[in-house]
Design a protein around this motif. Structure first.
Motif, PDB file in Angstrom:
ATOM      1  N   ASN A  58       1.993  93.633  36.241  1.00 36.40           N
ATOM      2  CA  ASN A  58       2.554  93.421  34.914  1.00 36.40           C
ATOM      3  C   ASN A  58       1.436  93.671  33.900  1.00 36.40           C
ATOM      4  O   ASN A  58       0.304  94.015  34.267  1.00 36.40           O
ATOM      5  N   ASP A  89       2.066  93.750  45.031  1.00 33.45           N
ATOM      6  CA  ASP A  89       2.368  93.232  43.701  1.00 33.45           C
ATOM      7  C   ASP A  89       1.200  92.312  43.355  1.00 33.45           C
ATOM      8  O   ASP A  89       0.904  91.384  44.107  1.00 33.45           O
ATOM      9  N   LYS A 136       4.621  97.002  34.715  1.00 31.37           N
ATOM     10  CA  LYS A 136       5.848  96.398  34.176  1.00 31.37           C
ATOM     11  C   LYS A 136       5.520  95.772  32.831  1.00 31.37           C
ATOM     12  O   LYS A 136       4.536  95.042  32.713  1.00 31.37           O
ATOM     13  N   SER A 193       0.706  89.915  41.387  1.00 34.38           N
ATOM     14  CA  SER A 193       1.082  88.479  41.335  1.00 34.38           C
ATOM     15  C   SER A 193       0.595  87.661  40.150  1.00 34.38           C
ATOM     16  O   SER A 193       1.354  86.866  39.610  1.00 34.38           O
ATOM     17  N   GLU A 201      -1.768  91.610  34.401  1.00 40.27           N
ATOM     18  CA  GLU A 201      -2.481  91.979  35.634  1.00 40.27           C
ATOM     19  C   GLU A 201      -3.154  93.344  35.474  1.00 40.27           C
ATOM     20  O   GLU A 201      -4.286  93.551  35.930  1.00 40.27           O
TER      21      GLU A 201
END
Ligand SMILES: Nc1ncnc2c1ncn2[C@@H]1O[C@H](COP(=O)(O)OP(=O)(O)OP(=O)(O)O)[C@@H](O)[C@H]1O
Ligand SMILES: [Mg+2]
Length: 326
Positions: free
Chosen positions: A210, A182, A239, A184, A213
């Protein structure tokens, strides 16, 4: 049965509910901000809040993901570094309560902790002290810890420690372990861009990013970013908050929505999305189902304050997940 190993910054989350915002002023914490604090500042905060009522839970991004998986009944393990102190013991106990195998390195430095001050209007102000977690290093890993695990999940917060990450990924690769990251935080991605662009194609099977990112990694907006990330690894997941998530493997693209939620403290949403998604993979579900289970767990955690659902929340979540399995 699949087993999943996590690696991350081991932190204790300390929730403090404030009657008024004087505390924030006196501690010079801008309301709503998330600040890293050093040893001295964290000691000052601890002293100031000595008699405040606190709710503790183990935290840290990968630890949250692992705990979510453990709650779903998956065999899990976690590697991290804590202090030889009360919070360190608490962290270990909290993980072991859910049958997570812990591989913790005990340091002289205090256990890291994230203090979340919750104002009357629900706004949250964070002061995070990384403490012993910052000392997690390559030498603390050994290949035996990876033995028996089919999946390895780690958090982007560790990426600045190149030696640690490379050593972990070499161990995972030697054992044919499926690797997910992930990302982060977008600034971690920006600051370690060249490293990540080499690391992901070589070692990583699945990337959770996300929107910010994904943009930091590719310079592109979600749909295009998804394509580019999927060229670097097997499964790309972008995401997009309340718009759900995008998933791509090879030529197949999936789009997952969200579940209806009542309230909206998004702490832990990304971490629990990863728990749900990886859970789906362990059950060999189609990727759109994996995404849907991610949406369920992230949606349910949004309904609570902090990254921990209580037992009744978990019961509801598990009932919803079970429907996806049918
Ligand atoms: N308002 C919302 N209602 C329901 N579900 C949501 C909402 N916002 C986010 N989610 C779910 O949470 C998932 C992950 O959230 P997000 O895209 O914010 O990731 P993130 O930025 O990594 O999260 P975090 O801030 O926890 O790191 C989304 O894909 C979605 O399934
Ligand atoms: Mg996130």
């Amino acid at each position: 049965m699949s087993k999943i190993l996590g690696l991350g910054n081991a932190l204790v989350d300390v929730l403090i509910r404030l009657n008024n915002d004087m505390t924030l002023k006196e501690l010079a914490l801008p309301k709503g901000s998330m600040q890293l604090v050093d040893d001295k500042r964290s000691a000052d905060i601890l002293k100031y809040t000595k008699n405040f009522e606190k709710t503790l839970s183990s935290g840290g991004s990968a630890a949250n993901t692992i705990q979510g998986l453990a709650r779903l009944g998956v065999d899990t393990g976690y590697i991290g570094a804590v202090g030889s102190d009360e919070y360190g013991e608490y962290f270990k106990r909290d993980l072991e309560n859910y049958n997570i195998n812990t591989y913790l390195n005990y340091r002289e430095t205090r256990t890291g902790y994230a203090t979340a001050f919750i104002s009357k209007d629900s706004e949250r102000t964070f002061a995070t002290y990384l403490g012993a977690a910052l000392e997690l290093s390559a030498e603390m890993l050994n290949e035996k810890q990876f033995s028996g695990y089919d999946y390895f999940h780690f958090e982007g917060y560790l990426v600045p420690n190149y030696d640690l990450v490379i050593r972990a990924l070499k161990f995972a690769k030697n054992r044919n372990t499926f690797v997910s990251i992930d990302l982060s935080s977008y600034n971690i991605v920006e600051e370690n861009l060249d490293f990540l662009k080499k690391l992901i194609p070589e070692y990583v099977n699945m990337v959770f990013a996300n929107e910010e990112e994904a943009r930091a990694l590719t310079g592109k907006e979600p749909e295009e970013a998804l394509k580019e990330i999927s060229e670097m690894c097997d499964i790309a997941v972008v995401k997009i908050g309340s718009k759900g998530s995008l998933i791509k493997r090879g030529d197949n693209i999936f789009r997952t929505g969200i579940i209806d939620v009542n309230s909206s403290d998004t702490t832990g949403a990304g971490d629990l999305y990863a728990s749900g998604f990886i859970y789906g993979l362990t059950k060999s579900l189609a990727l759109n189902k994996c995404g849907q289970i991610g949406a369920i767990l992230s949606g349910k955690v949004i309904e609570v304050t902090g990254a921990r659902m209580d037992d009744s929340q978990w019961q509801q979540a598990i009932a919803m997940v079970d429907k996806e399995l049918k």
